[in-house]
Motif scaffolding. Structure first.
Motif, PDB file in Angstrom:
ATOM      1  N   THR A 128     -18.059  15.231 -18.816  1.00  0.00           N
ATOM      2  CA  THR A 128     -16.761  14.608 -18.561  1.00  0.00           C
ATOM      3  C   THR A 128     -16.475  13.488 -19.547  1.00  0.00           C
ATOM      4  O   THR A 128     -15.336  13.046 -19.670  1.00  0.00           O
ATOM      5  CB  THR A 128     -16.713  14.032 -17.137  1.00  0.00           C
ATOM      6  OG1 THR A 128     -17.785  13.086 -16.975  1.00  0.00           O
ATOM      7  CG2 THR A 128     -16.867  15.148 -16.120  1.00  0.00           C
ATOM      8  N   GLY A 129     -17.473  13.032 -20.277  1.00  0.00           N
ATOM      9  CA  GLY A 129     -17.271  11.952 -21.232  1.00  0.00           C
ATOM     10  C   GLY A 129     -17.212  10.607 -20.543  1.00  0.00           C
ATOM     11  O   GLY A 129     -16.917  10.498 -19.358  1.00  0.00           O
ATOM     12  N   SER A 130     -17.507   9.565 -21.285  1.00  0.00           N
ATOM     13  CA  SER A 130     -17.449   8.215 -20.741  1.00  0.00           C
ATOM     14  C   SER A 130     -16.334   7.442 -21.417  1.00  0.00           C
ATOM     15  O   SER A 130     -16.047   7.625 -22.603  1.00  0.00           O
ATOM     16  CB  SER A 130     -18.787   7.499 -20.963  1.00  0.00           C
ATOM     17  OG  SER A 130     -19.119   7.479 -22.339  1.00  0.00           O
ATOM     18  N   ASP A 131     -15.668   6.567 -20.648  1.00  0.00           N
ATOM     19  CA  ASP A 131     -14.597   5.750 -21.208  1.00  0.00           C
ATOM     20  C   ASP A 131     -15.152   4.890 -22.332  1.00  0.00           C
ATOM     21  O   ASP A 131     -16.178   4.222 -22.171  1.00  0.00           O
ATOM     22  CB  ASP A 131     -13.978   4.845 -20.136  1.00  0.00           C
ATOM     23  CG  ASP A 131     -13.102   5.635 -19.175  1.00  0.00           C
ATOM     24  OD1 ASP A 131     -12.611   6.704 -19.585  1.00  0.00           O
ATOM     25  OD2 ASP A 131     -12.910   5.183 -18.038  1.00  0.00           O
TER      26      ASP A 131
ATOM     27  N   GLU B  97      -3.541   7.244 -23.243  1.00  0.00           N
ATOM     28  CA  GLU B  97      -3.866   8.060 -22.076  1.00  0.00           C
ATOM     29  C   GLU B  97      -5.366   8.155 -21.823  1.00  0.00           C
ATOM     30  O   GLU B  97      -5.812   8.104 -20.688  1.00  0.00           O
ATOM     31  CB  GLU B  97      -3.258   9.453 -22.235  1.00  0.00           C
ATOM     32  CG  GLU B  97      -1.720   9.428 -22.238  1.00  0.00           C
ATOM     33  CD  GLU B  97      -1.128  10.810 -22.165  1.00  0.00           C
ATOM     34  OE1 GLU B  97      -1.676  11.730 -22.819  1.00  0.00           O
ATOM     35  OE2 GLU B  97      -0.118  10.984 -21.463  1.00  0.00           O
ATOM     36  N   ARG B  98      -6.158   8.306 -22.878  1.00  0.00           N
ATOM     37  CA  ARG B  98      -7.608   8.351 -22.677  1.00  0.00           C
ATOM     38  C   ARG B  98      -8.323   8.120 -23.994  1.00  0.00           C
ATOM     39  O   ARG B  98      -7.803   8.386 -25.076  1.00  0.00           O
ATOM     40  CB  ARG B  98      -8.056   9.681 -22.066  1.00  0.00           C
ATOM     41  CG  ARG B  98      -7.715  10.922 -22.864  1.00  0.00           C
ATOM     42  CD  ARG B  98      -8.049  12.185 -22.082  1.00  0.00           C
ATOM     43  NE  ARG B  98      -7.780  13.403 -22.834  1.00  0.00           N
ATOM     44  CZ  ARG B  98      -6.596  13.994 -22.892  1.00  0.00           C
ATOM     45  NH1 ARG B  98      -5.569  13.480 -22.226  1.00  0.00           N
ATOM     46  NH2 ARG B  98      -6.435  15.100 -23.605  1.00  0.00           N
ATOM     47  N   SER B  99      -9.544   7.598 -23.873  1.00  0.00           N
ATOM     48  CA  SER B  99     -10.447   7.411 -25.005  1.00  0.00           C
ATOM     49  C   SER B  99     -11.846   7.696 -24.493  1.00  0.00           C
ATOM     50  O   SER B  99     -12.476   6.842 -23.863  1.00  0.00           O
ATOM     51  CB  SER B  99     -10.320   5.979 -25.546  1.00  0.00           C
ATOM     52  OG  SER B  99     -11.270   5.735 -26.551  1.00  0.00           O
ATOM     53  N   LEU B 100     -12.330   8.895 -24.746  1.00  0.00           N
ATOM     54  CA  LEU B 100     -13.601   9.351 -24.188  1.00  0.00           C
ATOM     55  C   LEU B 100     -14.617   9.626 -25.282  1.00  0.00           C
ATOM     56  O   LEU B 100     -14.286  10.141 -26.355  1.00  0.00           O
ATOM     57  CB  LEU B 100     -13.388  10.629 -23.362  1.00  0.00           C
ATOM     58  CG  LEU B 100     -12.459  10.505 -22.141  1.00  0.00           C
ATOM     59  CD1 LEU B 100     -12.249  11.875 -21.510  1.00  0.00           C
ATOM     60  CD2 LEU B 100     -13.052   9.539 -21.130  1.00  0.00           C
ATOM     61  N   ASP B 101     -15.866   9.282 -24.987  1.00  0.00           N
ATOM     62  CA  ASP B 101     -16.983   9.554 -25.886  1.00  0.00           C
ATOM     63  C   ASP B 101     -17.875  10.584 -25.215  1.00  0.00           C
ATOM     64  O   ASP B 101     -18.560  10.284 -24.234  1.00  0.00           O
ATOM     65  CB  ASP B 101     -17.748   8.250 -26.157  1.00  0.00           C
ATOM     66  CG  ASP B 101     -18.846   8.434 -27.194  1.00  0.00           C
ATOM     67  OD1 ASP B 101     -18.903   9.528 -27.806  1.00  0.00           O
ATOM     68  OD2 ASP B 101     -19.640   7.505 -27.383  1.00  0.00           O
TER      69      ASP B 101
END
Length: 502
Positions: A45-48, A116-120
């Protein structure tokens, strides 16, 4: 030989793997490979990941933070931004958004954008998604080692821009994308299905408005804003803001803003009528300026590399005389190269008898703006911060708080300080006060605090602005006060004691 041969054969028989064990090993290896690939290619799911908002000094940005329906003015940077928060730059501000992987987005004036989102994701897969709502932006998106990394901007309900590595600009109002490095893809989607796409490379532009399927790829036509960003000079804005005494029009497409912008008490080439014996002239100069002159007088307090200048014309300084006064602002860069000039005419009459100067066509000047032919005239006095320290930057001795005081022109209708409207200021008041207190939430101990005051007329036009930086020491704040709101002063008659302020 036979001895060694028999021994080797017996050894192999003893080491033979059972078919069931081989099967289990194959299954385990397959599952390990599956989860590895799943993790690397967006399976998790990725992390913020961190999003930071950065802004030039003295700019005010507005952020709609998560859980709030209002926009909050922000003047300090960096500011941490969370997913689904909206950033808005207004008429005289711009900002950078910096992502965790080093990618940056520059917002021009009058731009609104949702992060909207920034995922690593595991394996270094980037997933960043934005939504552009208005204005212009410049993107510098870094290359990711993971081929499934995503950087996406929603340009409309059905149009999206995606890239893996590029430098590009987007003009929302003109629906055009321009690429100076790398490549981007513009696509039209029906739900999750891509029904049309166009790839853009270096030196290409694409118009995504109207019937996108019929639009043709074109060779890049460079406008001043795009050229400046392509060369790395982010200081140039396409929005030549001249709201003071005017209508805040943006220059026509294809024109270059004047290098110097006079904002107070009127815009470039305007004629302003004043009856006060002191009038501030202020505005913007290029960030590459080394020196600024007004009528051949060098502003000794101007700091090289800053974009704001201020000068005071006063009867007491003998640089404001009854009748017509022409002021020419000139900025010099390296090696005394002239970067630009701008002029403003101030007609001063202490009795307000402006008809005799033949500028108003025989009509008296009242609060507001009148136009005669191509000449714009504005009845306005001075708007300036006068205290503390006569409006210069100030270091407070303690945390007991400071009263920021100033004067206002006769046509002042509303005053905002850092986005807060002074509710006790009444239209026509000649002076104002804003309380800075820890308990009011507008004072940070141990830091520089910037207070930007703006004044508007009854039609909502910005007619003046000023700012001051106050540094407070670290330590325990003073006892709280029962006063919870800035309030207006009686007219003070404060007179400026210096000819110019930075």
């Amino acid at each position: 030989m036979s001895f060694f041969g028999r021994s080797h054969h017996d050894y192999l028989k003893r080491r033979r793997f059972h078919p069931l064990l081989i099967t289990l090993l194959i299954i385990a290896g397959g599952l390990a490979l599956y989860f590895l690939v799943k993790g690397v290619f967006f399976g998790d799911t990725g992390s913020d990941a961190e999003i930071r908002l950065l802004m030039p000094s003295h700019n005010t940005l507005y952020v709609q933070f998560k859980g709030s329906s209002e926009y909050t003015p922000v003047m300090k940077s960096p500011v941490k931004i969370l997913p689904n928060e909206t950033i808005q730059s207004r008429n005289t501000a711009n900002a950078y958004i910096e992502f965790y992987d080093g990618s940056t987005v520059f917002l021009d004036q009058k731009t609104e954008l949702v992060v909207e989102r920034s995922l690593d994701h595991k394996g270094g897969a980037r997933e960043i998604a934005l939504k552009l709502i208005a204005g212009q932006m410049w993107g510098d998106i870094k290359q990711s080692m993971n081929p499934r990394s995503l950087f996406e901007i929603q340009l409309s309900p059905t149009i999206f821009l995606t890239t893996k590595n590029a430098k590009f600009s987007v003009n929302y109002e003109e629906s055009v994308v321009k690429v100076s490095d790398g490549s981007v893809r513009i696509s039209k989607r029906d739900k999750d299905t891509e029904v049309f796409f166009q790839d853009l490379g270096v030196g290409q532009q694409f118009f995504y408005g109207g019937n996108i399927e019929e639009n043709a790829l074109a060779i890049l036509m460079e406008d001043p804003w795009f050229t400046a960003h392509k060369s790395g000079d982010f200081s140039l804005s396409s929005s030549s803001e001249s709201t003071v005494g005017g209508n805040g029009d943006t220059p026509p497409t294809g024109t270059t803003p004047d290098p110097i912008q006079i904002l107070v008490p009127g815009k470039n080439s305007s004629t302003v009528f004043v009856s006060a014996d002191a009038q501030e002239i202020s505005g913007l100069v290029p960030s590459t300026s080394e020196k600024v002159f007004v009528n051949d007088y060098e502003l000794t307090k101007y700091a090289a590399g800053t974009t704001n200048f201020k000068y005071t014309a006063s009867v007491g300084f003998e640089n404001l005389k009854k009748g017509k006064n022409l002021f020419t602002v000139k900025a010099l860069g390296d090696n005394a190269v002239v970067l630009g000039t701008a002029e403003i005419t101030i007609i001063y009459d202490p009795d307000g008898n402006f008809e005799q100067y033949g500028e108003t066509g025989g009509t008296s000047t009242t609060a507001g703006t009148t136009e005669t032919g191509n000449t714009e005239t504005t009845a306005a006095g001075t708007f300036a911060i006068k205290s503390p320290n006569n409006g210069d930057n100030y270091s407070a001795p303690d945390l007991s708080g400071v009263d920021v005081k100033g004067i206002a022109p006769s046509n002042a209708h509303r005053i905002d300080v850092n986005g807060y409207t002074l509710s006790k200021f009444s239209s026509g008041d000649e002076s104002w006060l804003y309380k800075v207190r820890t308990e009011l939430g507008n004072l940070e101990a141990g830091k520089e605090n910037v207070y930007e005051a703006k004044v508007y007329d009854k039609d909502g036009n910005l007619i003046g602005q000023d700012f001051i930086t106050i540094t407070f020491p670290a330590g325990t704040s003073a006892p709280s006060t029962t006063e919870s709101e800035p309030e207006v002063l009686e007219p003070s008659g404060v007179v400026t004691t210096e000819a110019e302020r930075t």
